[in-house]
Motif scaffolding. Structure first.
Motif, PDB file in Angstrom:
ATOM      1  N   TYR A  55      64.084  26.609  29.208  1.00 36.12           N
ATOM      2  CA  TYR A  55      65.064  27.514  28.648  1.00 36.12           C
ATOM      3  C   TYR A  55      65.848  28.055  29.828  1.00 36.12           C
ATOM      4  O   TYR A  55      65.271  28.394  30.859  1.00 36.12           O
ATOM      5  CB  TYR A  55      64.396  28.692  27.922  1.00 36.12           C
ATOM      6  CG  TYR A  55      63.885  28.352  26.559  1.00 36.12           C
ATOM      7  CD1 TYR A  55      64.765  28.191  25.492  1.00 36.12           C
ATOM      8  CD2 TYR A  55      62.530  28.213  26.329  1.00 36.12           C
ATOM      9  CE1 TYR A  55      64.290  27.884  24.231  1.00 36.12           C
ATOM     10  CE2 TYR A  55      62.043  27.911  25.076  1.00 36.12           C
ATOM     11  CZ  TYR A  55      62.938  27.750  24.030  1.00 36.12           C
ATOM     12  OH  TYR A  55      62.462  27.450  22.787  1.00 36.12           O
ATOM     13  N   VAL A  56      67.160  28.096  29.708  1.00 34.43           N
ATOM     14  CA  VAL A  56      68.001  28.652  30.764  1.00 34.43           C
ATOM     15  C   VAL A  56      68.925  29.685  30.145  1.00 34.43           C
ATOM     16  O   VAL A  56      69.280  29.585  28.970  1.00 34.43           O
ATOM     17  CB  VAL A  56      68.823  27.568  31.501  1.00 34.43           C
ATOM     18  CG1 VAL A  56      67.915  26.602  32.243  1.00 34.43           C
ATOM     19  CG2 VAL A  56      69.716  26.819  30.551  1.00 34.43           C
ATOM     20  N   PRO A  57      69.322  30.705  30.902  1.00 37.45           N
ATOM     21  CA  PRO A  57      70.257  31.684  30.368  1.00 37.45           C
ATOM     22  C   PRO A  57      71.567  31.008  29.967  1.00 37.45           C
ATOM     23  O   PRO A  57      71.974  30.005  30.563  1.00 37.45           O
ATOM     24  CB  PRO A  57      70.483  32.643  31.545  1.00 37.45           C
ATOM     25  CG  PRO A  57      69.296  32.459  32.428  1.00 37.45           C
ATOM     26  CD  PRO A  57      68.887  31.039  32.258  1.00 37.45           C
ATOM     27  N   ASP A  58      72.225  31.541  28.954  1.00 38.66           N
ATOM     28  CA  ASP A  58      73.447  30.908  28.453  1.00 38.66           C
ATOM     29  C   ASP A  58      74.621  30.990  29.433  1.00 38.66           C
ATOM     30  O   ASP A  58      75.600  30.272  29.279  1.00 38.66           O
ATOM     31  CB  ASP A  58      73.856  31.482  27.102  1.00 38.66           C
ATOM     32  CG  ASP A  58      74.109  32.979  27.125  1.00 38.66           C
ATOM     33  OD1 ASP A  58      73.950  33.604  28.185  1.00 38.66           O
ATOM     34  OD2 ASP A  58      74.474  33.526  26.076  1.00 38.66           O
ATOM     35  N   ASN A  59      74.516  31.806  30.475  1.00 41.14           N
ATOM     36  CA  ASN A  59      75.610  31.894  31.454  1.00 41.14           C
ATOM     37  C   ASN A  59      75.324  31.075  32.719  1.00 41.14           C
ATOM     38  O   ASN A  59      76.052  31.180  33.694  1.00 41.14           O
ATOM     39  CB  ASN A  59      75.899  33.345  31.819  1.00 41.14           C
ATOM     40  CG  ASN A  59      74.715  34.033  32.474  1.00 41.14           C
ATOM     41  OD1 ASN A  59      73.614  33.501  32.502  1.00 41.14           O
ATOM     42  ND2 ASN A  59      74.934  35.227  32.980  1.00 41.14           N
ATOM     43  N   LEU A  60      74.296  30.247  32.701  1.00 43.36           N
ATOM     44  CA  LEU A  60      73.952  29.418  33.856  1.00 43.36           C
ATOM     45  C   LEU A  60      74.718  28.094  33.768  1.00 43.36           C
ATOM     46  O   LEU A  60      74.701  27.430  32.738  1.00 43.36           O
ATOM     47  CB  LEU A  60      72.453  29.147  33.888  1.00 43.36           C
ATOM     48  CG  LEU A  60      71.935  28.353  35.072  1.00 43.36           C
ATOM     49  CD1 LEU A  60      72.032  29.198  36.348  1.00 43.36           C
ATOM     50  CD2 LEU A  60      70.501  27.927  34.839  1.00 43.36           C
ATOM     51  N   HIS A  61      75.410  27.729  34.838  1.00 46.47           N
ATOM     52  CA  HIS A  61      76.157  26.473  34.873  1.00 46.47           C
ATOM     53  C   HIS A  61      75.250  25.363  35.368  1.00 46.47           C
ATOM     54  O   HIS A  61      74.583  25.510  36.390  1.00 46.47           O
ATOM     55  CB  HIS A  61      77.375  26.584  35.802  1.00 46.47           C
ATOM     56  CG  HIS A  61      78.373  27.574  35.326  1.00 46.47           C
ATOM     57  ND1 HIS A  61      79.300  27.285  34.353  1.00 46.47           N
ATOM     58  CD2 HIS A  61      78.584  28.864  35.668  1.00 46.47           C
ATOM     59  CE1 HIS A  61      80.039  28.342  34.125  1.00 46.47           C
ATOM     60  NE2 HIS A  61      79.629  29.326  34.905  1.00 46.47           N
ATOM     61  N   ILE A  62      75.250  24.245  34.651  1.00 45.22           N
ATOM     62  CA  ILE A  62      74.404  23.120  35.008  1.00 45.22           C
ATOM     63  C   ILE A  62      75.278  21.878  35.123  1.00 45.22           C
ATOM     64  O   ILE A  62      76.073  21.588  34.245  1.00 45.22           O
ATOM     65  CB  ILE A  62      73.306  22.898  33.948  1.00 45.22           C
ATOM     66  CG1 ILE A  62      72.407  24.120  33.882  1.00 45.22           C
ATOM     67  CG2 ILE A  62      72.510  21.648  34.239  1.00 45.22           C
ATOM     68  CD1 ILE A  62      71.380  24.068  32.792  1.00 45.22           C
ATOM     69  N   TRP A  63      75.114  21.148  36.225  1.00 44.26           N
ATOM     70  CA  TRP A  63      75.824  19.884  36.434  1.00 44.26           C
ATOM     71  C   TRP A  63      74.819  18.760  36.276  1.00 44.26           C
ATOM     72  O   TRP A  63      73.719  18.808  36.833  1.00 44.26           O
ATOM     73  CB  TRP A  63      76.438  19.826  37.835  1.00 44.26           C
ATOM     74  CG  TRP A  63      77.664  20.657  37.972  1.00 44.26           C
ATOM     75  CD1 TRP A  63      78.960  20.211  37.846  1.00 44.26           C
ATOM     76  CD2 TRP A  63      77.755  22.050  38.254  1.00 44.26           C
ATOM     77  NE1 TRP A  63      79.836  21.256  38.031  1.00 44.26           N
ATOM     78  CE2 TRP A  63      79.122  22.394  38.281  1.00 44.26           C
ATOM     79  CE3 TRP A  63      76.821  23.043  38.475  1.00 44.26           C
ATOM     80  CZ2 TRP A  63      79.567  23.682  38.533  1.00 44.26           C
ATOM     81  CZ3 TRP A  63      77.262  24.329  38.714  1.00 44.26           C
ATOM     82  CH2 TRP A  63      78.616  24.635  38.743  1.00 44.26           C
ATOM     83  N   LEU A  64      75.194  17.730  35.556  1.00 42.06           N
ATOM     84  CA  LEU A  64      74.304  16.585  35.391  1.00 42.06           C
ATOM     85  C   LEU A  64      74.366  15.641  36.581  1.00 42.06           C
ATOM     86  O   LEU A  64      73.495  14.815  36.763  1.00 42.06           O
ATOM     87  CB  LEU A  64      74.646  15.843  34.097  1.00 42.06           C
ATOM     88  CG  LEU A  64      74.491  16.684  32.827  1.00 42.06           C
ATOM     89  CD1 LEU A  64      74.909  15.878  31.604  1.00 42.06           C
ATOM     90  CD2 LEU A  64      73.065  17.181  32.676  1.00 42.06           C
TER      91      LEU A  64
END
Length: 80
Positions: A55-64
């Protein structure tokens, strides 16, 4: 285990030896948003390579793909 260690440090200490030192096959690692908010922890898991669900916070940016900051190539006749 020192008193200065955080919960995230403790999680790293638990996950790393099980997969690498003890050579136990880790099928997957699962954790909540508390641990999922720490990008260093997520990066360390990517390097260790166990499959994980977080689970990650909804404001965390993730790059694939690895993020690369760079200046775009200038094309003749176009404004930069």
């Amino acid at each position: 285990m020192g008193s200065e260690e955080s919960k995230i440090d403790l999680a790293k200490e638990i996950i790393h030896p099980v997969g690498w030192k003890l050579k136990v096959k880790v099928r997957w690692v699962c954790f909540d948003a508390f641990h999922g908010r720490d990008s260093n922890f997520l990066c360390s898991l990517i390097k260790m390579r166990p499959p994980f669900v977080a689970y990650v916070p909804d404001n965390l940016h993730i790059w694939l793909e690895p993020f690369q900051m760079r200046v775009p190539v200038r094309e003749p006749g176009k404004r930069g």
